[in-house]
Each structure stands twice: as structure tokens, then as C-alpha cells.
Write an enzyme that holds these catalytic residues in place. Structure first.
Site, PDB file in Angstrom:
ATOM      1  N   ILE A  23      22.243  51.855  33.429  1.00  0.00           N
ATOM      2  CA  ILE A  23      22.267  53.133  32.698  1.00  0.00           C
ATOM      3  C   ILE A  23      21.258  53.121  31.552  1.00  0.00           C
ATOM      4  N   THR A  48      20.461  39.334  31.160  1.00  0.00           N
ATOM      5  CA  THR A  48      21.460  38.597  31.941  1.00  0.00           C
ATOM      6  C   THR A  48      21.177  38.890  33.418  1.00  0.00           C
ATOM      7  N   SER A  97      29.613  44.575  32.345  1.00  0.00           N
ATOM      8  CA  SER A  97      30.099  45.882  32.802  1.00  0.00           C
ATOM      9  C   SER A  97      30.916  45.866  34.087  1.00  0.00           C
ATOM     10  N   THR A 137      33.348  53.826  27.971  1.00  0.00           N
ATOM     11  CA  THR A 137      33.837  54.152  29.314  1.00  0.00           C
ATOM     12  C   THR A 137      35.179  54.878  29.258  1.00  0.00           C
ATOM     13  N   ASP A 138      35.469  55.630  30.316  1.00  0.00           N
ATOM     14  CA  ASP A 138      36.783  56.284  30.413  1.00  0.00           C
ATOM     15  C   ASP A 138      37.894  55.262  30.676  1.00  0.00           C
ATOM     16  N   GLU A 139      37.507  54.038  31.089  1.00  0.00           N
ATOM     17  CA  GLU A 139      38.524  53.045  31.461  1.00  0.00           C
ATOM     18  C   GLU A 139      39.372  52.607  30.270  1.00  0.00           C
ATOM     19  N   TYR A 162      37.763  43.827  31.004  1.00  0.00           N
ATOM     20  CA  TYR A 162      36.591  44.664  30.710  1.00  0.00           C
ATOM     21  C   TYR A 162      36.982  45.848  29.826  1.00  0.00           C
ATOM     22  N   SER A 163      37.977  46.631  30.274  1.00  0.00           N
ATOM     23  CA  SER A 163      38.285  47.844  29.510  1.00  0.00           C
ATOM     24  C   SER A 163      38.883  47.506  28.143  1.00  0.00           C
ATOM     25  N   LYS A 166      35.956  46.834  25.922  1.00  0.00           N
ATOM     26  CA  LYS A 166      35.286  48.092  25.538  1.00  0.00           C
ATOM     27  C   LYS A 166      36.161  48.849  24.528  1.00  0.00           C
ATOM     28  N   PRO A 217      33.936  46.426  52.253  1.00  0.00           N
ATOM     29  CA  PRO A 217      35.242  45.974  51.744  1.00  0.00           C
ATOM     30  C   PRO A 217      35.921  47.029  50.857  1.00  0.00           C
ATOM     31  N   ASN A 261      38.450  56.515  46.831  1.00  0.00           N
ATOM     32  CA  ASN A 261      37.364  55.645  47.314  1.00  0.00           C
ATOM     33  C   ASN A 261      37.067  55.838  48.795  1.00  0.00           C
ATOM     34  N   ASP A 292      43.701  43.751  47.249  1.00  0.00           N
ATOM     35  CA  ASP A 292      43.431  44.645  46.120  1.00  0.00           C
ATOM     36  C   ASP A 292      42.949  43.861  44.895  1.00  0.00           C
ATOM     37  N   GLY A 295      45.577  44.329  39.064  1.00  0.00           N
ATOM     38  CA  GLY A 295      45.680  45.329  37.990  1.00  0.00           C
ATOM     39  C   GLY A 295      44.847  46.582  38.236  1.00  0.00           C
TER      40      GLY A 295
HETATM   41  P1  NAD Z   1      24.647  46.841  33.493  1.00  0.00           P
HETATM   42  O1  NAD Z   1      25.543  45.670  33.717  1.00  0.00           O
HETATM   43  O2  NAD Z   1      23.857  47.384  34.630  1.00  0.00           O
HETATM   44  O3  NAD Z   1      23.599  46.516  32.329  1.00  0.00           O
HETATM   45  C1  NAD Z   1      23.964  45.827  31.159  1.00  0.00           C
HETATM   46  C2  NAD Z   1      22.671  45.433  30.434  1.00  0.00           C
HETATM   47  O4  NAD Z   1      23.036  44.803  29.199  1.00  0.00           O
HETATM   48  C3  NAD Z   1      21.806  44.428  31.207  1.00  0.00           C
HETATM   49  O5  NAD Z   1      20.449  44.802  31.122  1.00  0.00           O
HETATM   50  C4  NAD Z   1      22.060  43.107  30.483  1.00  0.00           C
HETATM   51  O6  NAD Z   1      20.950  42.223  30.565  1.00  0.00           O
HETATM   52  C5  NAD Z   1      22.299  43.590  29.066  1.00  0.00           C
HETATM   53  N1  NAD Z   1      23.136  42.651  28.284  1.00  0.00           N
HETATM   54  C6  NAD Z   1      24.293  42.058  28.673  1.00  0.00           C
HETATM   55  N2  NAD Z   1      24.745  41.255  27.683  1.00  0.00           N
HETATM   56  C7  NAD Z   1      23.867  41.369  26.655  1.00  0.00           C
HETATM   57  C8  NAD Z   1      23.802  40.803  25.355  1.00  0.00           C
HETATM   58  N3  NAD Z   1      24.742  39.953  24.911  1.00  0.00           N
HETATM   59  N4  NAD Z   1      22.779  41.150  24.548  1.00  0.00           N
HETATM   60  C9  NAD Z   1      21.811  42.005  24.982  1.00  0.00           C
HETATM   61  N5  NAD Z   1      21.808  42.552  26.216  1.00  0.00           N
HETATM   62  C10 NAD Z   1      22.827  42.240  27.039  1.00  0.00           C
HETATM   63  O7  NAD Z   1      25.602  47.946  32.863  1.00  0.00           O
HETATM   64  P2  NAD Z   1      25.559  49.535  33.034  1.00  0.00           P
HETATM   65  O8  NAD Z   1      26.340  49.903  34.230  1.00  0.00           O
HETATM   66  O9  NAD Z   1      24.163  50.000  32.854  1.00  0.00           O
HETATM   67  O10 NAD Z   1      26.427  49.965  31.763  1.00  0.00           O
HETATM   68  C11 NAD Z   1      25.799  50.210  30.499  1.00  0.00           C
HETATM   69  C12 NAD Z   1      26.861  50.620  29.498  1.00  0.00           C
HETATM   70  O11 NAD Z   1      27.540  51.787  29.949  1.00  0.00           O
HETATM   71  C13 NAD Z   1      27.954  49.573  29.286  1.00  0.00           C
HETATM   72  O12 NAD Z   1      28.263  49.550  27.918  1.00  0.00           O
HETATM   73  C14 NAD Z   1      29.130  50.077  30.105  1.00  0.00           C
HETATM   74  O13 NAD Z   1      30.346  49.657  29.546  1.00  0.00           O
HETATM   75  C15 NAD Z   1      28.939  51.574  29.966  1.00  0.00           C
HETATM   76  N6  NAD Z   1      29.471  52.396  31.079  1.00  0.00           N
HETATM   77  C16 NAD Z   1      29.134  52.086  32.374  1.00  0.00           C
HETATM   78  C17 NAD Z   1      29.590  52.917  33.402  1.00  0.00           C
HETATM   79  C18 NAD Z   1      29.235  52.647  34.847  1.00  0.00           C
HETATM   80  O14 NAD Z   1      29.743  53.325  35.732  1.00  0.00           O
HETATM   81  N7  NAD Z   1      28.339  51.706  35.139  1.00  0.00           N
HETATM   82  C19 NAD Z   1      30.378  54.029  33.103  1.00  0.00           C
HETATM   83  C20 NAD Z   1      30.700  54.298  31.758  1.00  0.00           C
HETATM   84  C21 NAD Z   1      30.225  53.476  30.752  1.00  0.00           C
HETATM   85  O1  TDX Z   2      33.791  46.207  46.994  1.00  0.00           O
HETATM   86  C1  TDX Z   2      34.431  47.061  46.363  1.00  0.00           C
HETATM   87  N1  TDX Z   2      35.456  47.723  46.989  1.00  0.00           N
HETATM   88  C2  TDX Z   2      36.244  48.653  46.381  1.00  0.00           C
HETATM   89  O2  TDX Z   2      37.167  49.215  46.990  1.00  0.00           O
HETATM   90  C3  TDX Z   2      34.152  47.394  44.995  1.00  0.00           C
HETATM   91  C4  TDX Z   2      33.022  46.702  44.254  1.00  0.00           C
HETATM   92  C5  TDX Z   2      34.928  48.345  44.387  1.00  0.00           C
HETATM   93  N2  TDX Z   2      35.956  48.949  45.037  1.00  0.00           N
HETATM   94  C6  TDX Z   2      36.746  49.978  44.342  1.00  0.00           C
HETATM   95  C7  TDX Z   2      37.299  49.573  42.989  1.00  0.00           C
HETATM   96  C8  TDX Z   2      37.294  50.891  42.241  1.00  0.00           C
HETATM   97  O3  TDX Z   2      38.472  51.618  42.553  1.00  0.00           O
HETATM   98  O4  TDX Z   2      35.851  51.056  44.087  1.00  0.00           O
HETATM   99  C9  TDX Z   2      36.101  51.632  42.800  1.00  0.00           C
HETATM  100  C10 TDX Z   2      34.848  51.529  41.965  1.00  0.00           C
HETATM  101  O5  TDX Z   2      34.644  50.157  41.675  1.00  0.00           O
HETATM  102  P1  TDX Z   2      33.445  49.639  40.725  1.00  0.00           P
HETATM  103  O6  TDX Z   2      32.171  50.147  41.278  1.00  0.00           O
HETATM  104  O7  TDX Z   2      33.630  48.176  40.534  1.00  0.00           O
HETATM  105  O8  TDX Z   2      33.728  50.462  39.399  1.00  0.00           O
HETATM  106  P2  TDX Z   2      34.988  50.539  38.403  1.00  0.00           P
HETATM  107  O9  TDX Z   2      35.829  49.335  38.494  1.00  0.00           O
HETATM  108  O10 TDX Z   2      35.652  51.868  38.616  1.00  0.00           O
HETATM  109  O11 TDX Z   2      34.223  50.519  36.990  1.00  0.00           O
HETATM  110  C11 TDX Z   2      32.990  51.256  36.824  1.00  0.00           C
HETATM  111  O12 TDX Z   2      33.177  52.471  36.182  1.00  0.00           O
HETATM  112  C12 TDX Z   2      33.431  52.454  34.810  1.00  0.00           C
HETATM  113  C13 TDX Z   2      31.920  50.437  36.095  1.00  0.00           C
HETATM  114  O13 TDX Z   2      31.739  49.209  36.749  1.00  0.00           O
HETATM  115  C14 TDX Z   2      32.269  50.261  34.649  1.00  0.00           C
HETATM  116  O14 TDX Z   2      31.224  49.597  33.970  1.00  0.00           O
HETATM  117  C15 TDX Z   2      32.472  51.598  34.030  1.00  0.00           C
HETATM  118  O15 TDX Z   2      32.881  51.482  32.714  1.00  0.00           O
END
Ligand code: NAD
Ligand code: TDX
Length: 356
Positions: A23, A48, A97, A137-139, A162-163, A166, A217, A261, A292, A295
Site C-alpha cells: 500500500i 523486510t 501486516s 486497519t478495520d481489524e 496482528y490486530s 495495530k 487453500p 471468501n 481454519d 481465532g
Molecule cells: P506490506 O507488508 O506489504 O508492507 C509493509 C512495508 O513495511 C514493507 O515495505 C516493509 O519492508 C516495511 N517495514 C516492515 N517493518 C518495518 C520497520 N520496522 N521499519 C521500516 N519499515 C518496515 O503491508 P501493506 O499491506 O502495504 O500494509 C501497509 C499498512 O497498511 C500496514 O500498516 C497495515 O497494517 C495497513 N493496512 C493494510 C491492509 C491490507 O489489506 N493490506 C488493510 C488496512 C490497513
Molecule cells: O490462503 C488463504 N486462504 C484463506 O481462506 C489466505 C491467505 C487467506 N484466507 C482467508 C482468511 C481471510 O478470511 O481469506 C481472508 C483474507 O485473508 P488475508 O488476505 O490474509 O487478509 P486478512 O487476514 O483479512 O487481513 C488483511 O486485511 C486487513 C491484511 O492482511 C491486513 O494487513 C489488513 O489489516
């Protein structure tokens, strides 16, 4: 009542933490497409496993872009970086994340998400002219029953490491704004999808497995519900909040786009079949129900009325256009996928950024 800032904030230099991730990189690419943004961007990222500088390559104006490899927990380096480049805004994406990884190893989540946010807030406390936007995040609100949606007033009830990490970071942001009077905004967004997402998350994992005829999966009964938003729409929402969101406020961001899903997977199968000429029924045969997630939250849904009403936010992508764009991107970017999967992008990072 509208609570927006009367004059939109403008920034000379934004420090984007986690700007090499999914993001954060979409946000940087988005910023360089906005004519009203004429400032500089410092991408501050520890690189990372989830950080990949290819995600921003070619999408930035090099004369207004810097990259610093650093950990957000390294307060001295963050402070020095802010001083060197005259940073006046921080947008904090940097985080661990992935929920499944947090179940296997929560320590890194507490370190980066809690201690890292604390370290950034300490920098802002020392330099209060910097505005701080925290991406969350909404989580943090936990799991919903069959009806209802999270509002900004919903109680925090995080269920995974994770949540919880956050949620803790959100609380620190709130406390620093309240106690020290620093300028903050915070957004809680639903699940994102789109190009450049690391293939551990549901949508890219499923697309890649379909392309390789590997099992798909599905955790549990596949009826867990998520509210999906295309990543560029999230980038736009953050830019709106960053510019005009009331200091001290939080905004829920979502697509009003809930999918169990399994239903989402069926839609994705149809699109992959259309885009690649594969047989949809052969792809459906790859669906495999697996154990599953411990949690596993049942349902998330975001009430985005506040950002819609106050800032005029509307997602530009619906699920069909967003998924199709995503599938096309993964189909067209085999090189990116190959380098991410083989770890070759890490070799490049270590060669170029291994030693600071
Ligand atoms: P991502 O895992 O793709 O990217 C995380 C980035 O942070 C990476 O570039 C990593 O190198 C960097 N990073 C990790 N630890 C670090 C540290 N200690 N110092 C500096 N950099 C570091 O994550 P994303 O999916 O892009 O999510 C970005 C943000 O948005 C997160 O805060 C996540 O909680 C939030 N978010 C994600 C989603 C989602 O669906 N992916 C939804 C809502 C909120
Ligand atoms: O292999 C899989 N099979 C499956 O059924 C994976 C990877 C996920 N899932 C399910 C778990 C969840 O119900 O799909 C849904 C989405 O899973 P993820 O992509 O792991 O997302 P989620 O756990 O919902 O969290 C994501 O949304 C909120 C992001 O990873 C978070 O960073 C963000 O805050």
C-alpha cells in the site's frame, strides 16, 4: 457537522514509512500522479521480506524522491532523516501486516507495529511541526455478526496478535495527540487488493496458484466475510485525510463491498478463466478446504459514511473492474512474481542497500 480542516494541509516533504510495501508503494505512485503535490517524498523502509523497491521503480520523479533504508524503531535515524530533508509530514505504513505470520511469531508485530509507532511518535513529539498520519486497519474492531458495520465509534476488540499490535499503535497515536497536542490523523481501512501485493495474502495467492494449477487453500468453511477496496482507492482516501482530515480525528475507509471468501474466489476464477483462456471448471476443481486459521475473525464491514460525507470519498473501482485490473497485472508481470518468489529481489536489495 463537517469537521474538515478549513485550509488543506500542504507538505514540502513527506516521509512515507513502509513505502516499498504494497500500500505504501501505491501511495507513493499515487502522489506522483497528483498535480497538486509538488513536494518531495522520502521513502523510509527497512526492506523486510515485504519491501520491494521494484514497486516504485519508474513511478517517481527522481528529483523529488529519496530512499532511506531504515527501521522505524531507530528513532535517531528517523529524526536525522526528518532534519536532513525538512520533513513536515509522516505517513506511517510500515508494519508487519500478515495475520497468519502474527500467529506464528507475534514478536516482530509487537516490535514494529507498537514500538515502531512509539518511536515515530517520539520523533514528532520532539518536532511538533510535523503532521503524523497513521495507517491502520478495520481489524482493530474485532469480528462482526451477520449484520452491522464498524464506525469510528466502534469499540476496539482485536482478536489476533496482528490486530492487537495495530490497536495498540492506534491508542498511542490517540494518546500523543491528546496529551502532547501533536497533529495527527488516523485511518482504519478494510482489506486491500491490487497490483504489487505480496503473494501471501488471499487474492494474489489465489491468482498465482490458479496460474500454476496449484490447490486453492480455503480456510474453514470459506464463509468468512471481508470488505474489499482497490489499493489506489485507499491511497486516494489517505491523501484526502492527510490534506483535509481534522487533526485528532480518525476515519474509517472501505468499499461497501462485502464478500464471503468463497464467493470472491468464484468471481476471481471467472475472471482468471476469461483473461487466460483456462477452464473455469478446472480452476474450481483446485479449491481445497484446509484447516481454519486460529481465532479467524468471521466478518468485517466498514461504515465509511464519515469520510464519504466530510471528504467526499468514493471508491473509483468496483469489484469487477478492480479484480480484472489485478488479474491482468499479475498475468503481465511474471518477472516481478518470479523475483518475489525466488527471493531474487532480496539479492538486489542486499547488493545495493545491504550496508548503510
Ligand atoms: P506490506 O507488508 O506489504 O508492507 C509493509 C512495508 O513495511 C514493507 O515495505 C516493509 O519492508 C516495511 N517495514 C516492515 N517493518 C518495518 C520497520 N520496522 N521499519 C521500516 N519499515 C518496515 O503491508 P501493506 O499491506 O502495504 O500494509 C501497509 C499498512 O497498511 C500496514 O500498516 C497495515 O497494517 C495497513 N493496512 C493494510 C491492509 C491490507 O489489506 N493490506 C488493510 C488496512 C490497513
Ligand atoms: O490462503 C488463504 N486462504 C484463506 O481462506 C489466505 C491467505 C487467506 N484466507 C482467508 C482468511 C481471510 O478470511 O481469506 C481472508 C483474507 O485473508 P488475508 O488476505 O490474509 O487478509 P486478512 O487476514 O483479512 O487481513 C488483511 O486485511 C486487513 C491484511 O492482511 C491486513 O494487513 C489488513 O489489516
Amino acid at each position: 457537522m463537517n469537521e474538515i480542516e478549513k485550509t488543506p494541509r500542504s507538505f514540502r516533504c513527506l516521509l512515507v514509512t513502509g513505502g516499498a510495501g504494497f500500500i505504501g508503494s501505491a501511495f507513493i505512485r499515487y502522489l506522483f500522479r497528483q498535480p497538486e503535490f509538488t513536494g518531495r517524498v522520502v521513502n523510509y523502509d527497512a526492506l523486510t521480506y515485504a519491501g520491494n523497491l521494484e514497486n516504485v521503480a519508474g513511478a517517481v520523479d527522481e528529483s523529488r524522491y529519496e530512499f532511506v533504508r531504515g527501521d522505524i524503531c531507530d528513532r535517531d535515524l528517523v529524526l536525522r532523516t526528518c532534519e536532513t530533508f525538512g520533513v513536515d509530514g509522516i505517513v506511517n505504513f510500515a508494519a508487519e501486516s500478515h495475520v497468519d505470520r502474527s500467529i506464528l511469531g507475534p514478536g516482530a508485530f509487537v516490535q514494529t507495529n507498537v514500538m515502531g509507532t512509539f518511536s515515530l511518535l517520539e520523533v514528532v513529539r520532539a518536532r511538533p511541526s510535523i503532521h503524523f498520519h497513521h495507517v491502520s486497519t478495520d481489524e482493530v474492531f474485532g469480528s462482526l455478526g451477520p449484520t452491522g458495520a464498524f464506525t469510528e465509534e466502534s469499540p476496539y476488540q482485536p482478536n489476533s496478535p496482528y490486530s492487537a499490535s495495530k490497536a495498540a499503535s492506534d491508542h498511542l497515536v490517540r494518546a500523543y495527540a491528546h496529551t502532547y497536542g501533536i497533529s495527527t490523523t488516523l485511518s482504519n481501512c478494510s482489506n486491500n487488493y491490487g497490483p504489487y501485493q505480496f503473494p501471501e495474502k488471499l487474492i494474489p495467492l489465489m491468482i498465482l496458484n490458479m496460474l500454476e494449477s496449484k490447490p486453492l487453500p480455503v480456510y474453514g468453511d470459506g464463509m468468512n466475510v471481508r470488505d474489499w477496496l482497490f489499493v489506489d482507492d485507499h491511497a486516494e482516501a489517505i491523501w484526502m485525510v492527510l490534506r483535509s482530515g481534522k487533526a485528532g480525528s480518525t476515519y474509517n475507509v472501505g468499499g461497501r463491498n462485502e464478500w464471503p471468501n468463497l464467493k470472491l474466489l468464484e468471481k476471481l476464477i471467472e475472471i482468471v478463466a476469461e483473461e487466460t483462456g483456462r477452464s473455469a471448471s478446472a480452476l474450481r476443481d483446485l479449491i481445497t478446504f484446509v484447516k481454519d486459521r486460529p481465532g479467524h475473525d468471521r466478518r468485517y464491514a466498514v461504515d465509511a459514511s464519515k469520510i464519504e460525507r466530510e471528504l467526499g470519498f468514493r471508491p473509483r473501482h468496483d469489484i469487477d473492474s478492480g479484480l480484472r485490473e489485478t488479474v491482468r497485472w499479475y498475468v503481465a508481470n511474471g518477472g516481478w512474481i518470479e523475483r518475489v518468489r525466488s527471493g531474487a529481489y532480496r539479492d538486489w536489495i542486499e547488493k545495493n542497500y545491504g550496508a548503510r
